[in-house]
Design an enzyme around this catalytic site. Sequence first.
Site, PDB file in Angstrom:
ATOM      1  N   GLY A  72       0.823  -1.417  -0.087  1.00 52.56           N
ATOM      2  CA  GLY A  72      -0.010  -0.064   0.125  1.00 52.56           C
ATOM      3  C   GLY A  72       0.723   1.289  -0.019  1.00 52.56           C
ATOM      4  O   GLY A  72       0.608   2.129  -0.670  1.00 52.56           O
ATOM      5  N   THR A  73       1.800   1.432   0.896  1.00 51.03           N
ATOM      6  CA  THR A  73       2.645   2.395   1.270  1.00 51.03           C
ATOM      7  C   THR A  73       3.237   2.786  -0.344  1.00 51.03           C
ATOM      8  O   THR A  73       3.136   3.934  -0.823  1.00 51.03           O
ATOM      9  CB  THR A  73       3.689   2.253   2.025  1.00 51.03           C
ATOM     10  OG1 THR A  73       3.282   2.014   3.302  1.00 51.03           O
ATOM     11  CG2 THR A  73       4.473   3.429   2.290  1.00 51.03           C
ATOM     12  N   ASN A 152      -8.475   3.323   8.472  1.00 47.89           N
ATOM     13  CA  ASN A 152      -7.787   2.189   8.909  1.00 47.89           C
ATOM     14  C   ASN A 152      -8.033   1.845  10.829  1.00 47.89           C
ATOM     15  O   ASN A 152      -8.372   1.050  11.304  1.00 47.89           O
ATOM     16  CB  ASN A 152      -6.286   2.105   8.940  1.00 47.89           C
ATOM     17  CG  ASN A 152      -5.589   3.350   9.218  1.00 47.89           C
ATOM     18  OD1 ASN A 152      -6.094   4.581   8.528  1.00 47.89           O
ATOM     19  ND2 ASN A 152      -4.622   3.655  10.103  1.00 47.89           N
ATOM     20  N   GLN A 180      -7.747  -0.246   3.322  1.00 51.01           N
ATOM     21  CA  GLN A 180      -8.628  -1.002   4.148  1.00 51.01           C
ATOM     22  C   GLN A 180      -9.993  -1.237   3.725  1.00 51.01           C
ATOM     23  O   GLN A 180     -10.738  -2.041   4.301  1.00 51.01           O
ATOM     24  CB  GLN A 180      -8.716   0.034   5.309  1.00 51.01           C
ATOM     25  CG  GLN A 180      -7.523   0.288   6.483  1.00 51.01           C
ATOM     26  CD  GLN A 180      -7.330  -1.221   7.005  1.00 51.01           C
ATOM     27  OE1 GLN A 180      -7.933  -2.154   7.163  1.00 51.01           O
ATOM     28  NE2 GLN A 180      -6.036  -1.098   7.774  1.00 51.01           N
ATOM     29  N   HIS A 202      -1.723  -7.750   2.161  1.00 54.33           N
ATOM     30  CA  HIS A 202      -1.895  -8.058   3.629  1.00 54.33           C
ATOM     31  C   HIS A 202      -2.960  -7.727   4.641  1.00 54.33           C
ATOM     32  O   HIS A 202      -3.244  -8.094   5.573  1.00 54.33           O
ATOM     33  CB  HIS A 202      -0.590  -7.977   4.390  1.00 54.33           C
ATOM     34  CG  HIS A 202      -0.511  -6.497   4.789  1.00 54.33           C
ATOM     35  ND1 HIS A 202      -0.417  -6.244   6.057  1.00 54.33           N
ATOM     36  CD2 HIS A 202      -0.126  -5.343   4.221  1.00 54.33           C
ATOM     37  CE1 HIS A 202      -0.201  -4.898   6.185  1.00 54.33           C
ATOM     38  NE2 HIS A 202       0.034  -4.277   5.209  1.00 54.33           N
ATOM     39  N   CYS A 327       2.781   6.265  22.234  1.00 44.10           N
ATOM     40  CA  CYS A 327       3.384   7.134  22.793  1.00 44.10           C
ATOM     41  C   CYS A 327       4.342   8.157  21.867  1.00 44.10           C
ATOM     42  O   CYS A 327       5.098   7.640  21.186  1.00 44.10           O
ATOM     43  CB  CYS A 327       4.472   6.335  23.706  1.00 44.10           C
ATOM     44  SG  CYS A 327       4.343   6.669  25.578  1.00 44.10           S
TER      45      CYS A 327
HETATM   46  N1  PLP Z   1      -3.171   2.987   4.148  1.00 39.06           N
HETATM   47  C1  PLP Z   1      -3.939   2.479   4.939  1.00 39.06           C
HETATM   48  C2  PLP Z   1      -5.316   2.782   5.249  1.00 39.06           C
HETATM   49  C3  PLP Z   1      -3.471   1.322   5.782  1.00 39.06           C
HETATM   50  O1  PLP Z   1      -4.092   0.630   6.721  1.00 39.06           O
HETATM   51  C4  PLP Z   1      -2.173   0.765   5.536  1.00 39.06           C
HETATM   52  C5  PLP Z   1      -1.557  -0.067   6.329  1.00 39.06           C
HETATM   53  O2  PLP Z   1      -1.549  -0.230   7.709  1.00 39.06           O
HETATM   54  C6  PLP Z   1      -1.411   1.474   4.381  1.00 39.06           C
HETATM   55  C7  PLP Z   1      -2.015   2.610   3.709  1.00 39.06           C
HETATM   56  C8  PLP Z   1       0.131   1.030   4.046  1.00 39.06           C
HETATM   57  O3  PLP Z   1      -0.173  -0.339   3.437  1.00 39.06           O
HETATM   58  P1  PLP Z   1       1.314  -0.989   3.582  1.00 39.06           P
HETATM   59  O4  PLP Z   1       1.321  -1.801   4.816  1.00 39.06           O
HETATM   60  O5  PLP Z   1       1.109  -2.401   2.725  1.00 39.06           O
HETATM   61  O6  PLP Z   1       2.569  -0.245   2.993  1.00 39.06           O
END
Ligand code: PLP
Length: 381
Positions: A72-73, A152, A180, A202, A327
């Site tokens: 996703g990132t 998320n 999500q 994932h 934190c």
């Molecule tokens: N965007 C959302 C809403 C997410 O929940 C996440 C992961 O937690 C990501 C992007 C990032 O995805 P990835 O972990 O595959 O890089």
Amino acid sequence: MTRHLYFDHNATTPVEPRVRDAMLPYLSDRFGNPSSITRPGREAKKAVEEAREAVARLIEASPDEIVFTSGGTEAINLALLGNPRTRPGQHGHVITVATEHPATLASVAHLEGLGFAVTRLAVTPEGRVPVVDLEGAMRPDTVLVAVMLANNETGTIQPVGELARLASDRGALFACDAVQAIGKIRVPSPALAVDYMALAGHKFYAPKGVGALYVKKGSPRPRLLFGGHQEGDMRPGTENVAGIVGLGEAARSAREHLAAGGEARQAVLRDHLWSEIQRRWPAVRRNGDPLHTLPNTLHVSFPGQDGESLVVALDLEGVHVSAGSACASGAREPSHVLTAMGIPRDLGNASLRLSLGRSTAEVDVDEMVRRLATVMERGGR
Ligand code: PLP
């Protein structure tokens, strides 16, 4: 032995056995490079293209609109930073929302550093972006709008179709983080009218480290990495064949899950969890928008409790959940999402995110509430 109760599916999901089985040959005999014209190469290429079709079908796109990424990132970075309209040397205005995932917020901050003007829209107390607020923020030089489909933390679903149409009418591109939402609700890309949409394996029973970006036909083609000509020149590098095959199988499984009424089943179970929690702890407060929310997500605050301590205590009881705070520089701070929703600090710090999965059963929900009660009776520790 304590039965483990996993209520953290928004963090990540297990790899589904059928997904793992589909991947295994590509981790042994079928090791070819999809760019090679030899038989092993052709075999790998065919597997990648079949996975592309499966992912496309899940979001009602066509296969040539799918670019595989490492997750996703990367997909979000590709859409926002690799975009021809936001490259260094370009100028303009970018709009996003205060409750986005860090992958979007940090990418937009990077664009700000490059000289782009940035507007971060506020949200309602339920976490939604009013369409009129986007309308008011649009400028003649707005090049890109980035809004997620489902949050998320809270599960709140944004009116992406309306927001994207507005952006498009004003000549701006629209990028949507659907990480999500995919696999939990129907996500029809043509109806949402977005230019780009990110997804991550994932979160829907494929392995970590594989994802995709939907790039609408005719929208500017992004590129962040430089190298070979893979993925239609948008994402060079030898493909993660086994991961991509897993993503394809997970997409098929998600389609079956949704077609079989999985979304409604999850919502019934989530509502059961909510009513059990309310029955036992009447002072509890639900965060987010119950009318526009993911079917598997429940975000709650228990006044007087400490969310992180509850997470740790529940973990020891075999119940795995997330807290709504972290934190930050020594002090406990509610997440940026809860803060943007105007949730007071003490309530934010008293919150838990409970996210169900496809295998969660009613007995798991009841047992989870029972163990939560045990932990609460001990004073949350
Ligand atoms: N965007 C959302 C809403 C997410 O929940 C996440 C992961 O937690 C990501 C992007 C990032 O995805 P990835 O972990 O595959 O890089």
